[in-house]
Scaffold this active site. Sequence first.
Site, PDB file in Angstrom:
ATOM      1  N   ASP A   1      -2.593   2.229  -6.267  1.00 47.63           N
ATOM      2  CA  ASP A   1      -1.571   2.268  -5.228  1.00 47.63           C
ATOM      3  C   ASP A   1      -1.557   1.054  -4.316  1.00 47.63           C
ATOM      4  OD1 ASP A   1      -3.961   2.854  -3.890  1.00 47.63           O
ATOM      5  OD2 ASP A   1      -2.866   3.919  -2.337  1.00 47.63           O
ATOM      6  N   GLU A   2      -2.220   0.004  -4.723  1.00 48.35           N
ATOM      7  CA  GLU A   2      -2.362  -1.139  -3.840  1.00 48.35           C
ATOM      8  C   GLU A   2      -2.357  -2.446  -4.614  1.00 48.35           C
ATOM      9  OE1 GLU A   2      -5.562  -2.150  -0.851  1.00 48.35           O
ATOM     10  OE2 GLU A   2      -5.671   0.023  -0.954  1.00 48.35           O
TER      11      GLU A   2
ATOM     12  N   ASP B   1       0.865  -1.177   0.000  1.00 49.63           N
ATOM     13  CA  ASP B   1       0.000   0.000   0.000  1.00 49.63           C
ATOM     14  C   ASP B   1       0.902   1.228   0.000  1.00 49.63           C
ATOM     15  OD1 ASP B   1      -2.033   1.840   0.335  1.00 49.63           O
ATOM     16  OD2 ASP B   1      -3.133   0.570   1.746  1.00 49.63           O
TER      17      ASP B   1
END
Length: 565
Positions: A105-106, A11
């Site tokens: 973003d993950e 993350d």
Amino acid sequence: MRAAPTILHLDMDAFFAAVEQAAKPSLRGKPVIVGGLGPRGVVATASYEARRFGVRSAMPMAQARRLAPNAAYLVPRFTVYRSVSLRVMELLGRLSPLVEPLSLDEAFVDLEAGGAAYDGATARSVGERLRRDIREVTGLTGSVGLAGSKMLAKIASEEAKPDGLVVIEPGTERALLAPMGVRTLPGVGPATEEHLRRAGMTTVADLAEAGEDELVRLLGRAHGVSLHAMALGRDDRPVVGERDAKSVSVEDTFDVDLHDRVRVRWEVERLAERCVRRLRAAGRSGRTVVLKVRRYDFSTLTRSETLRGPTDDPVVVREAAARLLDAVDTTGGVRLLGVGVSGLADYTQEDLFAQASAGAAPDGPAGSSGSAGGPGPVVVRGAAVPGGAGGSSGTERVSVPPDAVGAVDGADGADVEGRADGGPAGAPPDGSGRPGPSGPSGGRGPSGGSGRPSGSDRSEGPEAGEGGEGVPGERHWAAGADVRHAVHGAGWVQGSGVGRVTVRFEEPWSAPGRVRTFRTDDPQLEASDPLPLVGGGSQPAPSGTEPTCPPEGGGAPGAGGGARP
DNA sequence: TCTGGGGTCCTAGGACCC
DNA sequence: TCTGGGGTCCTAGGACCC
């Protein structure tokens, strides 16, 4: 649930805001808030400096401004975020063939599948190395969670934030989870939390104790069963790579509610065309058209219509959306409109063409009532045909004739044709001069004043092709946007108003730069493409300077008030 | 100055079919 | 001709996630 912590969850920390700080040296170490800047905008990401003021994701921008009046407020630049994300995903791909992106973003990574780790120690060292690599390649920090299941890996990365790594050793999970609040578990939001609270359950231990039957009774089959399993630390969901999208949709919230029915219709048609452009860019077609309307009081409704075969024809989707709108009462005002397409078909136009030219064009009532054959390769084109349960509507669906090729690759041919018969032209019907909602806020674009609607369009499609939204007359400069000045070079818009625009001239690898103000119509100033964040490959190296490390960046000297647009 | 945009999954009722 | 029952498709809405 595996015996070694070989599922990794990455993350990135305050991703959008961190990218902006990396790109804009004067903002490092300062509160930065990225999101819609119009009167109805919300926060997408707040930097850790901004979080200290209580600013959070999804918070109304107005509230954020009250909490952190001196923060830098920026419009999102998805093109940049996407390119940084790609770099990060590439790094993950080196660890394992099994990477499941959850957003820009993950992502989850199955380290075992990649042979990258087999126990806690190897997993940890892989995670640490990953964090170093990410920092080196992007200049950003990410947090890593490692565990024997997805749920726990995600909980671990949450615990690790910011800029950390946490391993949950298999065997310890139940004790770890027990005292945590129910919201820790994935799938428990505000509504479920409240529901459970009323039943006297606030911790994970409470859920485990309640038993499956009780949770099913309370929350329904699927939710109850999965929640009970999770509460016991059981989660066998595999890491799955690339999944095909199941729907494509676009929507706009207007700065002020729309009342004019003609205008509403015009916006719906515009959205339908935008939606189809995205659909086509993805090489897909769909069968169900969905209209979404959010009214003045925030009540939201959807209306849908399923065609007899999948389509990617802008005229068909537009007309279906318009029909759906006809059945919706909009008196009182409309806050948001959206158009989507679901029931996506896998094949592309190329396949259809091949099929048509092979003389295999399907005939007969494909996919009509009942299950027979499912949605066959029947393309609805020209005539829009609801294929409702009765299937009685007389209109013919049309399969692609060989000579339709022109219309097929000339997507815009269909488009233009559509416009000829009354589709949205260049300007809204109310003569307001711009398609975007024009409100008291001074006519910013939809979606919270990003100026150009595409500013908040995270589509993977060519958003620049969105028509540019050229406002004749005055140019609008969105805070955070990239610009170039003929004399001063590359910079970004710090703010604008009353005929002036303030630009800070700096680059990701430079020292914090100087600010200058121009007239908004200064011919020497133009919008520009974003600069790459860090060297690497073909990019200009950050000669001599430190590699971009957002939080420090050398103390951002001389930035008195620099963070304020 | 209340509440974005793009998705996913689940539920529930009615139609329809066998 | 009293009410079964299962499966699929469609529509609408809601919760949740980032």
